[in-house]
Design an enzyme around this catalytic site. Structure first.
Site, PDB file in Angstrom:
ATOM      1  N   LYS A   1       0.843  -1.198   0.000  1.00 63.75           N
ATOM      2  CA  LYS A   1       0.000   0.000   0.000  1.00 63.75           C
ATOM      3  C   LYS A   1       0.874   1.243   0.000  1.00 63.75           C
ATOM      4  O   LYS A   1       1.881   1.305   0.719  1.00 63.75           O
ATOM      5  CB  LYS A   1      -0.905  -0.028   1.229  1.00 63.75           C
ATOM      6  CG  LYS A   1      -1.960   1.072   1.296  1.00 63.75           C
ATOM      7  CD  LYS A   1      -2.840   0.864   2.519  1.00 63.75           C
ATOM      8  CE  LYS A   1      -3.979   1.864   2.593  1.00 63.75           C
ATOM      9  NZ  LYS A   1      -4.873   1.596   3.743  1.00 63.75           N
TER      10      LYS A   1
ATOM     11  N   SER B   1     -10.062  -0.609   6.780  1.00 57.88           N
ATOM     12  CA  SER B   1      -9.435  -0.489   5.465  1.00 57.88           C
ATOM     13  C   SER B   1      -8.728  -1.739   4.961  1.00 57.88           C
ATOM     14  O   SER B   1      -8.261  -1.772   3.828  1.00 57.88           O
ATOM     15  CB  SER B   1      -8.443   0.684   5.460  1.00 57.88           C
ATOM     16  OG  SER B   1      -9.140   1.904   5.479  1.00 57.88           O
TER      17      SER B   1
ATOM     18  N   SER C   1      -9.371   1.621   2.494  1.00 60.92           N
ATOM     19  CA  SER C   1      -8.462   2.346   1.633  1.00 60.92           C
ATOM     20  C   SER C   1      -7.352   1.474   1.046  1.00 60.92           C
ATOM     21  O   SER C   1      -6.552   1.947   0.237  1.00 60.92           O
ATOM     22  CB  SER C   1      -7.841   3.493   2.429  1.00 60.92           C
ATOM     23  OG  SER C   1      -7.091   2.994   3.529  1.00 60.92           O
TER      24      SER C   1
END
Length: 529
Positions: free
Chosen positions: A171, A272, A248
């Site tokens: 990420k 997330s 996310s």
């Protein structure tokens, strides 16, 4: 016959006549496609529930689902027909397979295969498959990739480590030496320094023998659970075509679900990891708060931020967790709690799937408190932390942030010191009470309040889904407990059919690896993935 799309060479088997009107229909269809004439395109596809359309993103079933997808995609890339291969099907002359070779304006070659049938109203498509030229990199999913981007740090581990052969989608919040952190925002990326070291959460995976496939996209500053990014686009959800991937940790989830990486390294503040795991049919673990180092990780809300992982199988997730956290010292008993008031915030279809999925599993009811009150405490503390972390930059770059993220930061900016202080006091009270209620037992709840919403859902619908999902997800944040999303349920998808839905297990702090083992047993007992 249409004049906008020139007639390409048409090839048929020797001695076979071209079905009357078919090529004209194909050309008219292409004209409508290039003009994004949705009404005309709808008319060219056969009515009914059995019409098919597939591409690399997945299969859509039924005229209505295809029409809904078409209305939301914003048109197709411009192209011209290079040639048509026509193969009549059967002896009636009323069906034909058409393979169109197309030249996209952006280069390369693509193919479109369609089964056309002739009825009283003319030729229509009963089934279609589209193959576009493969992009060098799907920038909706990846910011940068390599083969590998970063090799394992230990040659011995690369050959025989516990994660040897595994590939990581990192990420875009973690430092990777030699690269910048982009945080899902191009303006932030342009100003970011090149990292002079690697985040320990990344380094630990490399030391166990995994390699980095690439740095994957995230929702801006990780301040969302939808998975859409105003700057880079929405990563595809291969298990719910036309659906959001969840955020996310959207890029890592999409990369793992589509087979481009085997481990998604993400973060989970308010869901997330768990929400994208639920939407894309993955195993996802939010670790115990503080169990994995957050050094060299761009924060959203330090009070709740955790590191987490996404995988396609429990075995890989277990191997990752053991490599980072060690073998579990105890096993968790299969002793489960369910809060009916909390489950009730989910959509009715999710409530039904949750109840049906747990049929035969003994659970005890528990009342954790008013979901709205619990979430409000979480929301205020998270917002205050987020503004403290990123508010100065957002203030200095007012036009650099997408509308949804900007709205959340505007709310965060309005939190007063008195509100924050009161919320932190309430957080301590809630945590003590929740710990007393939960003890060493495992709380079961849906991982999200719905299956993946449509990429075409309006802001009001997304806000409704987000609000309900965050009420489910905030319990783990308030208590600092680990939470595991197990891909073992399903609910109606954005364009018909079933889509993945996770069952969430929230366990005692420090029970991360044992929680995975318990999740495996539960999935096996209930027929999960």
């Amino acid at each position: 016959m249409s004049g906008a799309q020139p007639r390409p060479p048409v090839h048929l088997p020797d001695g076979v006549a071209e079905p009357a009107g078919l090529v004209d229909a194909v050309l008219a269809y292409e004209d409508a496609l290039m003009a994004d004439d949705v009404a005309a395109l709808d008319a060219f596809f056969a009515p009914g529930p059995d019409t098919l359309r597939g591409d690399a993103a997945g299969l859509l079933l039924g005229h209505d689902a295809i029409a809904a997808f078409r209305r939301g995609r914003g048109g197709a890339p411009q192209r011209t027909l290079v040639r048509l291969e026509v193969r009549p099907v059967g002896s009636s002359g009323d069906a034909a397979l058409v393979v169109a070779v197309v030249a996209p304006l952006g280069g390369g070659r693509g193919q479109q295969t369609q089964l056309w049938v002739r009825g009283a109203g003319g030729w229509v498509v009963e089934a279609a498959h589209v193959s576009a030229p493969a992009p060098a990199i799907d920038t909706r999913v990846w910011r940068v990739v390599g083969a590998p981007l970063v090799a394992p740090s230990d040659p011995v581990a690369a050959a025989s480590g516990s994660l040897a052969g595994e590939t990581i989608a990192v990420k875009d919040l973690f430092d990777v030496e030699g690269f910048r952190v982009g945080a899902g925002n191009p303006s932030w990326l342009a100003e970011a320094p090149v990292a002079d070291g690697t985040a320990p959460a990344v380094a630990a995976l490399l030391a166990a023998g995994a390699s980095i496939r690439g740095i994957a996209q995230t929702d801006e500053f990780a301040y969302s659970v939808a998975g859409a990014n105003a700057h880079y686009g929405t990563p595809p959800n291969p298990l719910a075509p036309g659906g959001l991937p969840g955020g996310s940790s959207s890029g890592p989830a999409s990369a793992v679900a589509s087979g481009q990486a085997s481990i998604g390294l993400g973060t989970d503040t308010a869901g997330s990891v768990r929400v994208p795991a639920s939407y894309t049919g993955l195993w996802g673990l939010r670790t115990t708060h503080g169990a994995v180092s957050r050094e060299r990780l761009l924060p959203l809300a330090d009070t709740f931020d955790t590191v987490g992982w996404l995988t396609r199988s429990a075995a890989v997730l277990r191997a990752v967790a053991i490599a980072i956290l060690g073998e579990p010292s105890v096993e968790l008993a299969a002793s489960f709690l369910v809060d009916p008031a909390l489950v009730a915030v989910a959509d009715s279809a999710v409530q039904l799937a949750f109840s049906a999925g747990l049929a035969g599993i003994p659970v005890d009811p528990v009342g954790l408190g008013d979901p709205d009150e619990l979430f409000e405490t979480f929301r205020v503390v998270q917002a205050a932390d987020a503004w403290r972390a990123d508010g100065a930059w957002v203030t200095a770059h007012p036009d650099a942030v997408g509308a949804g993220t900007a709205a959340r930061f505007a709310i965060a900016a309005a939190i007063t010191p008195q509100q924050e202080s009161a919320a932190r006091a309430a957080l301590a009270t809630h945590r003590a009470r929740l710990d007393a209620l939960l003890g060493d037992r495992v709380l079961l709840l849906p991982s999200a309040s719905s299956a993946a919403p449509s990429t075409t859902a309006d802001s009001a619908e997304l806000d409704r889904v987000r609000a309900a999902t965050l009420r489910l997800c905030c319990i783990a944040g308030l208590t600092g407990r680990p939470a595991l999303s197990v891909p073992m349920l399903s609910a109606p998808g954005p364009f018909g059919g079933d889509a993945p839905l996770g069952l969430c297990l929230v366990g005692p702090r420090g029970s991360d690896v044992a929680l995975i083992a318990l999740g495996e047993k539960l999935a096996a007992a209930l027929g999960g993935r």
